[in-house]
Scaffold this motif. Sequence first.
Motif, PDB file in Angstrom:
ATOM      1  N   HIS A  59     -23.701  -8.566 -58.732  1.00  0.00           N
ATOM      2  CA  HIS A  59     -24.080  -9.522 -57.687  1.00  0.00           C
ATOM      3  C   HIS A  59     -25.146  -8.929 -56.776  1.00  0.00           C
ATOM      4  N   GLN A 121     -30.477 -23.134 -64.169  1.00  0.00           N
ATOM      5  CA  GLN A 121     -30.281 -24.564 -63.923  1.00  0.00           C
ATOM      6  C   GLN A 121     -31.635 -25.177 -63.572  1.00  0.00           C
ATOM      7  N   ASP A 124     -32.618 -26.612 -60.115  1.00  0.00           N
ATOM      8  CA  ASP A 124     -33.021 -25.726 -59.017  1.00  0.00           C
ATOM      9  C   ASP A 124     -34.541 -25.635 -58.935  1.00  0.00           C
ATOM     10  N   HIS A 276     -12.595 -20.313 -58.827  1.00  0.00           N
ATOM     11  CA  HIS A 276     -13.966 -20.104 -58.341  1.00  0.00           C
ATOM     12  C   HIS A 276     -14.026 -19.737 -56.852  1.00  0.00           C
ATOM     13  N   SER A 279     -17.616 -18.577 -55.684  1.00  0.00           N
ATOM     14  CA  SER A 279     -18.803 -19.439 -55.769  1.00  0.00           C
ATOM     15  C   SER A 279     -18.562 -20.768 -55.055  1.00  0.00           C
ATOM     16  N   ASP A 280     -17.991 -21.752 -55.761  1.00  0.00           N
ATOM     17  CA  ASP A 280     -17.853 -23.093 -55.185  1.00  0.00           C
ATOM     18  C   ASP A 280     -16.957 -23.122 -53.947  1.00  0.00           C
ATOM     19  N   ASN A 339     -21.074 -27.707 -49.573  1.00  0.00           N
ATOM     20  CA  ASN A 339     -20.142 -26.659 -50.016  1.00  0.00           C
ATOM     21  C   ASN A 339     -19.019 -26.480 -49.003  1.00  0.00           C
ATOM     22  N   GLN A 352     -21.354 -27.131 -55.877  1.00  0.00           N
ATOM     23  CA  GLN A 352     -22.511 -26.640 -55.116  1.00  0.00           C
ATOM     24  C   GLN A 352     -22.191 -25.276 -54.508  1.00  0.00           C
ATOM     25  N   PRO A 353     -22.968 -24.236 -54.846  1.00  0.00           N
ATOM     26  CA  PRO A 353     -22.730 -22.911 -54.249  1.00  0.00           C
ATOM     27  C   PRO A 353     -23.188 -22.869 -52.801  1.00  0.00           C
ATOM     28  N   SER A 358     -22.632 -17.341 -52.010  1.00  0.00           N
ATOM     29  CA  SER A 358     -21.896 -17.447 -53.269  1.00  0.00           C
ATOM     30  C   SER A 358     -22.472 -16.512 -54.326  1.00  0.00           C
ATOM     31  N   GLY A 360     -23.912 -15.787 -57.756  1.00  0.00           N
ATOM     32  CA  GLY A 360     -24.658 -16.653 -58.656  1.00  0.00           C
ATOM     33  C   GLY A 360     -25.704 -15.875 -59.416  1.00  0.00           C
ATOM     34  N   SER A 363     -29.722 -19.060 -59.351  1.00  0.00           N
ATOM     35  CA  SER A 363     -29.703 -19.871 -58.129  1.00  0.00           C
ATOM     36  C   SER A 363     -30.086 -19.031 -56.919  1.00  0.00           C
TER      37      SER A 363
END
Length: 400
Positions: A59, A121, A124, A276, A279-280, A339, A352-353, A358, A360, A363
């Motif tokens: 990360h 994604q 984005d 999650h 993240s989420d 979020n 949605q992060p 978050s 990722g 992103s």
Amino acid sequence: MIDKELVAEKTRNLFQGDKVIWVVVAILTFMSLLTVYSASESVANRSYNGNNAFVLLRHAVMLLLGLACMFGASRINYKKYSKLLLLLFWIAIPLLIYTLFFGKNLNHAQRVIGIAGVTFQTSDLAKIALIGFLARVLTLRRDQLDDFKELGIRVMLPILVIVGLIFPENFSTAAMLFATCIVMMFLSKVKMKYIFGFIGIIVVAGGIFMLVSFAFAKDNRSATWVNRIERFFSSSEEEADDTANFQVMQSKIAIAGGGLIGKSPGKSTQRNVLPHPYSDFIYAIVLEEYGLIGGIFVLALYLILLYRATRIMLRAPQSFGGLLAMGLAFSLVMQAMVNMGVAVGLFPVTGQPLPFISMGGTSLLFTGLSIGIIISVTREINKVNNDERDAEIEVAEADS
């Protein structure tokens, strides 16, 4: 011996632009490292033999890459983004079409594609591209915005294309991007009757699409949207116990456990239960470990970002830079609000992060790029203001 003044001067030159935004990003990055390290315990146990350090390192690398994108973008004169983002806009359309039909399945939706072994994604990329495209067109065509035909072809049609391609597989992203476009149109002083008419067209078209899609195929994204909305508004115990609402229930338990000051960093218990959490639903972990005070602090950071972008807009009204900065900031802050709203049960569950917090992949890179462009605008505007102030001082000294 170290020359402190020289070091300070080099530091100022290195971090040009809005200093408040730099500080906000630094705090968000620090919060991200702390929270992801704690929240990723479950994924570390499941996939990496309990090696939290490896998850944190991965990360941290993505965060550094995001910061590198931000720094690089901030050093480019924002005026060059007019053509760069126009090019990205035309690249984004075929990428979205490809993703819609051949994208990799992620959480029962085709949202990502793989290029050179890296998945990202495409929405984005499309978000930044469309915001830049709109800022360009709304600035160049500002004298023609009273012509509905011109507005429809130059502004509304591109929005329909991008939002329409994102909508089938990612409703929340499409809705937020559309809202951002409406805000940009409003700030460009497009007539309200045109804006409301455009909103009406989008709502009707989207409703028809969902009804047709839901009628002909039960196992699709439309069915998922309907089920999530039905469960969100349901108050029965049977629906409350449904696995689809398990995340929200566990999130509320985490929030309740955090109280006012939280359990302290690394002391979350719901991170091992909540799906999650890194993240989420990372905001639920923030509230559990740092309490209501910590949650409000994180919320304030995003509001500060929006406030600084608003100041840019006021200092450069109806300009490409002002619209670009405001559009990007509004998009990021709206994503953060969604979020947080999902975590506290204000909105139906969506993926949605939380920007720059978050865990990722790509992103984080696009978030860094967005903030870097905003800083680039502030850097150039500050430079212009400083030059004007110096010119005024020179005139005053010459007259004295």
